[in-house]
Design an enzyme around this catalytic site. Structure first.
Site, mmCIF file in Angstrom:
data_model
loop_
_atom_site.group_PDB
_atom_site.id
_atom_site.type_symbol
_atom_site.label_atom_id
_atom_site.label_comp_id
_atom_site.label_asym_id
_atom_site.label_seq_id
_atom_site.Cartn_x
_atom_site.Cartn_y
_atom_site.Cartn_z
ATOM 1 N N CYS A 31 53.764 53.755 38.983
ATOM 2 C CA CYS A 31 53.122 53.358 40.367
ATOM 3 C C CYS A 31 54.936 52.365 41.093
ATOM 4 O O CYS A 31 54.656 52.862 41.902
ATOM 5 C CB CYS A 31 52.084 52.180 40.427
ATOM 6 S SG CYS A 31 50.414 52.681 40.456
ATOM 7 N N HIS B 161 52.722 48.895 47.696
ATOM 8 C CA HIS B 161 51.719 49.908 46.647
ATOM 9 C C HIS B 161 50.564 49.509 47.069
ATOM 10 O O HIS B 161 49.665 47.985 46.754
ATOM 11 C CB HIS B 161 52.459 49.788 45.183
ATOM 12 C CG HIS B 161 51.847 50.110 44.049
ATOM 13 N ND1 HIS B 161 51.332 51.672 44.589
ATOM 14 C CD2 HIS B 161 50.872 50.150 43.224
ATOM 15 C CE1 HIS B 161 50.434 52.507 43.887
ATOM 16 N NE2 HIS B 161 50.287 51.277 43.260
ATOM 17 N N ASN C 192 44.485 54.878 45.460
ATOM 18 C CA ASN C 192 45.811 54.594 45.030
ATOM 19 C C ASN C 192 46.680 56.041 44.014
ATOM 20 O O ASN C 192 45.901 56.607 43.536
ATOM 21 C CB ASN C 192 45.700 53.425 43.188
ATOM 22 C CG ASN C 192 46.602 52.691 43.090
ATOM 23 O OD1 ASN C 192 47.978 54.095 42.648
ATOM 24 N ND2 ASN C 192 46.985 52.619 42.525
HETATM 25 O O1 UT7 Z 1 48.102 50.772 40.382
HETATM 26 C C1 UT7 Z 1 48.124 50.394 39.148
HETATM 27 C C2 UT7 Z 1 47.980 49.313 39.045
HETATM 28 N N1 UT7 Z 1 46.455 48.451 38.859
HETATM 29 C C3 UT7 Z 1 46.283 47.827 39.516
HETATM 30 O O2 UT7 Z 1 47.016 47.427 40.184
HETATM 31 C C4 UT7 Z 1 44.747 47.334 39.473
HETATM 32 C C5 UT7 Z 1 44.200 46.453 38.858
HETATM 33 N N2 UT7 Z 1 42.574 45.775 38.524
HETATM 34 C C6 UT7 Z 1 42.100 45.780 39.874
HETATM 35 O O3 UT7 Z 1 42.473 46.303 41.139
HETATM 36 C C7 UT7 Z 1 40.925 45.313 39.690
HETATM 37 O O4 UT7 Z 1 40.725 44.364 37.867
HETATM 38 C C8 UT7 Z 1 39.411 45.970 39.305
HETATM 39 C C9 UT7 Z 1 39.471 46.761 41.155
HETATM 40 C C10 UT7 Z 1 40.065 46.790 38.596
HETATM 41 C C11 UT7 Z 1 38.012 45.598 39.031
HETATM 42 O O5 UT7 Z 1 37.822 44.652 40.041
HETATM 43 P P1 UT7 Z 1 37.463 43.026 39.371
HETATM 44 O O6 UT7 Z 1 37.170 42.509 40.321
HETATM 45 O O7 UT7 Z 1 38.542 42.866 39.008
HETATM 46 O O8 UT7 Z 1 36.327 43.732 38.257
HETATM 47 P P2 UT7 Z 1 36.409 43.345 36.864
HETATM 48 O O9 UT7 Z 1 37.094 44.620 36.424
HETATM 49 O O10 UT7 Z 1 36.680 42.309 36.791
HETATM 50 O O11 UT7 Z 1 34.484 43.601 37.059
HETATM 51 C C12 UT7 Z 1 33.244 43.092 37.337
HETATM 52 C C13 UT7 Z 1 32.062 43.828 37.041
HETATM 53 C C14 UT7 Z 1 31.979 44.133 35.953
HETATM 54 O O12 UT7 Z 1 30.748 43.639 35.473
HETATM 55 P P3 UT7 Z 1 30.141 42.637 34.677
HETATM 56 O O13 UT7 Z 1 31.127 42.727 32.880
HETATM 57 O O14 UT7 Z 1 30.199 40.869 35.415
HETATM 58 O O15 UT7 Z 1 28.529 43.154 34.661
HETATM 59 C C15 UT7 Z 1 31.932 45.515 36.028
HETATM 60 O O16 UT7 Z 1 31.281 46.485 34.562
HETATM 61 O O17 UT7 Z 1 32.209 44.548 38.063
HETATM 62 C C16 UT7 Z 1 31.436 45.681 37.500
HETATM 63 N N3 UT7 Z 1 32.057 46.894 37.880
HETATM 64 C C17 UT7 Z 1 31.461 47.580 38.660
HETATM 65 N N4 UT7 Z 1 30.495 47.527 39.146
HETATM 66 C C18 UT7 Z 1 30.613 48.288 40.942
HETATM 67 C C19 UT7 Z 1 33.727 47.629 37.507
HETATM 68 N N5 UT7 Z 1 33.445 48.860 38.062
HETATM 69 C C20 UT7 Z 1 32.736 48.789 39.063
HETATM 70 C C21 UT7 Z 1 32.364 50.025 40.210
HETATM 71 N N6 UT7 Z 1 30.939 49.206 41.010
HETATM 72 N N7 UT7 Z 1 33.238 50.827 40.032
#
Ligand code: UT7
Length: 333
Positions: free
Chosen positions: A117, A257, A287
């Site tokens: 990225c 980004h 992204n």
């Molecule tokens: O460009 C390269 C660099 N990349 C980034 O900068 C990305 C960095 N990370 C992020 O943007 C975020 O961490 C995400 C958008 C990927 C995830 O958001 P989050 O608020 O950190 O969610 P999480 O991973 O902590 O997940 C929270 C919950 C989980 O469920 P439980 O375990 O709390 O029951 C996930 O399983 O949300 C669940 N979850 C989803 N639910 C519905 C994860 N993906 C999804 C989804 N739809 N697509």
């Protein structure tokens, strides 16, 4: 900071996004997710996806055609082509070679640069050094990724995040004081394990097993990457801005980004700048990895958000970990 008599400047921009859209509602039918979750957690509403048979060189060549529509540049004049990508058409030759042939840049040497990225910022800084050396006059810098080729559309953790797209800028010696003034680029390879594609390289060449184990898809520990990204992008943007005595008043546009709107909002808050000075298009394209910043720059020009002399901060964070910020005074009127 600059201490060189030649200043490099972006003198032309172009972009290409495939026409095919994949919306959050489409994804609802593919994995256990929903539009509300995706929009509130990431800011993404839809993303663009290439058709079968199209890849990073195809999008890049079209981005260059878009640039040529608006700026008078002959392919023969190009000295160097740098292509920032982690989704090259193939492992070798470089995608830059394929583009060089397709745009008939007969006098250019060409290479790919892998910075995920942050690839575009690493490539733009490299182009700046080529120009400042005095030896090269026209460097094309592409940021392109075909993320749909490495995304597992059965994994809701990653498939909602990415899209395909390409952007390109031309870098030349500036005719005035405007141009690329300062940069800070960083790497922390201890973060490699949190965002990676395991197989397909020399360590884990393709086997039936790597395919069965889905190791040719991108893997991300989203929460960990998020934590590092929020701090990394905000800190480095602030560092470059402070070093150049920029303030919330004197920064005209922040082009970050586009990985997650919440990461962008944190960095903007740290700079103290209002929403109208932040370019956000993650809602439309998601992204696109190395594509996000040159695509956003092109949109800023199309939407007349930039005027000559404006203070612009570009900033990124991504796999590696890699991150960086570049300060430039906009050089196109
Ligand atoms: O460009 C390269 C660099 N990349 C980034 O900068 C990305 C960095 N990370 C992020 O943007 C975020 O961490 C995400 C958008 C990927 C995830 O958001 P989050 O608020 O950190 O969610 P999480 O991973 O902590 O997940 C929270 C919950 C989980 O469920 P439980 O375990 O709390 O029951 C996930 O399983 O949300 C669940 N979850 C989803 N639910 C519905 C994860 N993906 C999804 C989804 N739809 N697509």
């Amino acid at each position: 900071m600059k201490n060189n008599s030649i200043t490099a400047s972006i003198t032309a921009v172009g972009k290409f996004l495939p026409s095919k859209k994949l919306t959050n509602f489409d994804l609802e039918k593919m994995v256990d997710t929903n539009d509300e979750w995706i929009r509130s957690r990431t800011g993404i509403e839809e993303r663009r996806i290439v058709e079968k048979g199209q890849a990073s060189s195809y999008m890049s060549v079209n981005a260059f055609k878009n640039l040529q529509k608006n700026y008078n540049i002959n392919s023969d004049e190009i000295d160097v082509i740098i292509v920032a990508t982690v989704t090259p058409d193939m492992l070798f030759p470089s995608t830059a070679c394929i583009i060089q042939d397709q745009i008939s840049a007969k006098n250019a040497f060409a290479f790919d640069l892998s910075g995920a990225c942050s690839g575009f910022l690493f490539a733009l800084d490299t182009a700046t050094r080529f120009i400042e050396s005095g030896k090269y006059k026209k460097v094309l810098v592409f940021g392109v990724d075909t993320m749909s080729s490495v995304v597992d559309y059965t994994d809701r953790n990653t498939c909602i995040l990415f899209g395909d797209g390409a952007g390109v800028v031309l870098v030349e010696p500036s005719k005035d004081e405007n141009g690329i003034i300062d940069s800070e680029l960083k790497t922390d390879g201890s973060g490699a394990k949190y965002l990676m594609m395991k197989a397909g390289g020399s360590l884990h060449p393709a086997t039936h097993e790597t395919v069965e184990n889905k190791e040719h898809f991108g893997y991300q520990d989203g929460a960990t990457v998020y934590k590092y990204a929020v701090k990394g992008m905000a800190d480095i943007s602030k560092e470059v801005s402070d070093r150049n005595n920029l303030t919330s008043q004197t920064i005209d546009l922040f082009i970050p980004h586009q990985a997650n709107k919440r990461i962008i909002d944190s960095a903007a808050k740290r700079l103290g700048i209002p929403n109208e000075k932040v370019l956000i298009n993650i809602n439309k394209y998601a992204n696109t990895t190395a594509g996000t910043i040159p695509i956003a720059l092109t949109e800023a020009v199309e939407q007349k958000m930039l005027k000559k002399g404006d203070n612009v901060i570009l900033s990124s964070f991504g796999a590696g970990f890699t991150w960086g910020a570049i300060y430039l005074k906009w050089g196109i009127s």
